[in-house]
Design a protein around this motif. Structure first.
Motif, PDB file in Angstrom:
ATOM      1  N   ASP A  59       0.833  -1.207   0.000  1.00 29.65           N
ATOM      2  CA  ASP A  59       0.000   0.000   0.000  1.00 29.65           C
ATOM      3  C   ASP A  59       0.866   1.255   0.000  1.00 29.65           C
ATOM      4  O   ASP A  59       0.658   2.179  -0.793  1.00 29.65           O
ATOM      5  CB  ASP A  59      -0.882   0.045   1.257  1.00 29.65           C
ATOM      6  N   ARG A  60       1.808   1.295   0.919  1.00 27.98           N
ATOM      7  CA  ARG A  60       2.621   2.503   1.077  1.00 27.98           C
ATOM      8  C   ARG A  60       3.437   2.797  -0.173  1.00 27.98           C
ATOM      9  O   ARG A  60       3.550   3.948  -0.602  1.00 27.98           O
ATOM     10  CB  ARG A  60       3.528   2.356   2.292  1.00 27.98           C
ATOM     11  N   THR A 102      -3.739  -3.938   0.224  1.00 24.18           N
ATOM     12  CA  THR A 102      -4.812  -4.409   1.089  1.00 24.18           C
ATOM     13  C   THR A 102      -6.103  -3.671   0.737  1.00 24.18           C
ATOM     14  O   THR A 102      -6.103  -2.716  -0.051  1.00 24.18           O
ATOM     15  CB  THR A 102      -4.486  -4.142   2.568  1.00 24.18           C
ATOM     16  N   ASP A 104      -7.491  -1.733   2.708  1.00 26.30           N
ATOM     17  CA  ASP A 104      -7.272  -0.377   3.217  1.00 26.30           C
ATOM     18  C   ASP A 104      -6.526   0.478   2.190  1.00 26.30           C
ATOM     19  O   ASP A 104      -6.813   1.673   2.038  1.00 26.30           O
ATOM     20  CB  ASP A 104      -6.485  -0.446   4.526  1.00 26.30           C
ATOM     21  N   GLU A 158     -13.892  -0.223  10.166  1.00 22.18           N
ATOM     22  CA  GLU A 158     -14.225  -1.213  11.191  1.00 22.18           C
ATOM     23  C   GLU A 158     -15.658  -1.727  11.075  1.00 22.18           C
ATOM     24  O   GLU A 158     -16.091  -2.549  11.891  1.00 22.18           O
ATOM     25  CB  GLU A 158     -14.011  -0.613  12.582  1.00 22.18           C
ATOM     26  N   THR A 183     -11.966  -3.903   6.881  1.00 19.91           N
ATOM     27  CA  THR A 183     -10.556  -3.522   6.907  1.00 19.91           C
ATOM     28  C   THR A 183      -9.672  -4.754   6.980  1.00 19.91           C
ATOM     29  O   THR A 183     -10.087  -5.805   7.475  1.00 19.91           O
ATOM     30  CB  THR A 183     -10.255  -2.605   8.113  1.00 19.91           C
ATOM     31  N   GLY A 185      -6.790  -4.086   8.460  1.00 21.80           N
ATOM     32  CA  GLY A 185      -5.979  -3.622   9.579  1.00 21.80           C
ATOM     33  C   GLY A 185      -4.637  -3.043   9.179  1.00 21.80           C
ATOM     34  O   GLY A 185      -3.706  -2.999   9.986  1.00 21.80           O
ATOM     35  N   ALA A 186      -4.529  -2.564   7.940  1.00 23.07           N
ATOM     36  CA  ALA A 186      -3.246  -2.059   7.443  1.00 23.07           C
ATOM     37  C   ALA A 186      -3.112  -0.555   7.679  1.00 23.07           C
ATOM     38  O   ALA A 186      -4.089   0.189   7.584  1.00 23.07           O
ATOM     39  CB  ALA A 186      -3.104  -2.356   5.959  1.00 23.07           C
ATOM     40  N   ASP A 187      -1.891  -0.128   7.952  1.00 18.22           N
ATOM     41  CA  ASP A 187      -1.557   1.290   8.057  1.00 18.22           C
ATOM     42  C   ASP A 187      -1.066   1.744   6.685  1.00 18.22           C
ATOM     43  O   ASP A 187      -0.037   1.279   6.204  1.00 18.22           O
ATOM     44  CB  ASP A 187      -0.472   1.491   9.114  1.00 18.22           C
ATOM     45  N   VAL A 188      -1.795   2.650   6.052  1.00 18.77           N
ATOM     46  CA  VAL A 188      -1.458   3.046   4.682  1.00 18.77           C
ATOM     47  C   VAL A 188      -0.718   4.381   4.624  1.00 18.77           C
ATOM     48  O   VAL A 188      -0.475   4.902   3.527  1.00 18.77           O
ATOM     49  CB  VAL A 188      -2.727   3.111   3.806  1.00 18.77           C
ATOM     50  N   ALA A 189      -0.347   4.932   5.766  1.00 18.71           N
ATOM     51  CA  ALA A 189       0.393   6.194   5.764  1.00 18.71           C
ATOM     52  C   ALA A 189       1.716   6.012   5.026  1.00 18.71           C
ATOM     53  O   ALA A 189       2.406   5.005   5.199  1.00 18.71           O
ATOM     54  CB  ALA A 189       0.644   6.661   7.192  1.00 18.71           C
ATOM     55  N   HIS A 190       2.066   6.982   4.190  1.00 24.39           N
ATOM     56  CA  HIS A 190       3.284   6.863   3.395  1.00 24.39           C
ATOM     57  C   HIS A 190       4.025   8.190   3.378  1.00 24.39           C
ATOM     58  O   HIS A 190       3.428   9.256   3.531  1.00 24.39           O
ATOM     59  CB  HIS A 190       2.953   6.449   1.957  1.00 24.39           C
TER      60      HIS A 190
END
Length: 225
Positions: A59-60, A102, A104, A158, A183, A185-190
């Motif tokens: 994702d990132r 993902t 997300d 959620e 979700t 549960g992934a962190d997509v911040a990049h």
């Protein structure tokens, strides 16, 4: 997942249409096209955009590459309408490719496309489906997020899956465990692209920017462009 070869071929010589494809690198996946040097036919140079991503891109990485190329080119091209083919075979569970996004990540992509439609095309956005072959765990959730985004009715990641759908799907495929919510549960911040680093996508980004950006009056080395 794979290069948008058919769409590119249809409009390769038409300077009125900008095609953009983010895909797994053609050295690792059919049909073997979609290199940065494929820029458009005579009189249409710069209207074919190809970002060939390494296998395993997450994702990132995908979002980092997208934001390093696509917004600048769209702003320079000034489209009247944004048409997107939103296949979900980029997902890490898809059986046919080797990208690692993902649900997300898909949701973040749809939101970015909505923003670009608003800022570059007067809000005119035609969102189409596409590939995606994990038919129980991925496609229903990703495309539900797509429809919600198009309608400006964004879903909380959620949100539980509807009980009726879970019951019917479990009866049809009792040996396939289903996710509990919308979700992964992934962190997509990049981190925004700022030049080549150790991140695998950065070389792909720079190759595309160097081939494409000068044709639009943009500086490929300047992260502000």
């Amino acid at each position: 997942m794979h290069h948008g070869d058919g769409v590119q071929a249809a409009f390769y010589d038409d300077p009125r249409v900008l095609t953009v494809s983010l895909h797994q690198h053609p050295l690792s996946l059919w049909p073997g096209t979609g290199r940065p040097a494929e820029l458009g036919g005579p009189g249409a140079e710069g209207t074919a955009v190809n970002l060939a991503l390494p296998p395993g891109t997450s994702d990132r990485g995908w979002l980092r590459a997208f934001h390093a190329v696509v917004p600048s080119v769209l702003k320079a091209f000034r489209p009247q309408l944004l048409v997107t083919q939103c296949g979900v075979d980029t997902h890490r569970e898809d059986p046919l490719a080797d990208l690692s996004l993902t649900v997300d990540g898909h949701r973040a992509i749809y939101r970015a496309l909505r923003e670009l439609a608003a800022t570059t095309a007067g809000g005119r956005w035609l969102a189409l489906g596409g590939g995606g072959y994990e038919l129980l765990r991925v496609v229903p959730r990703s495309w539900t997020h797509l429809l919600a985004t198009v309608l400006d009715r964004d879903l909380d990641p959620e949100t539980p899956l509807p009980a009726g759908w879970v019951a019917r799907t479990s009866a049809l495929a009792p040996h396939r465990p289903l996710p509990a919510s919308m979700t992964d549960g992934a962190d997509v911040a990049h981190e925004p692209w700022g030049g080549v680093t150790s991140q695998p996508v950065d070389t792909a980004v720079l190759e595309t920017r160097r081939a494409l950006f000068p044709l639009h009056g943009l500086d490929p080395e300047d992260p502000r462009d």
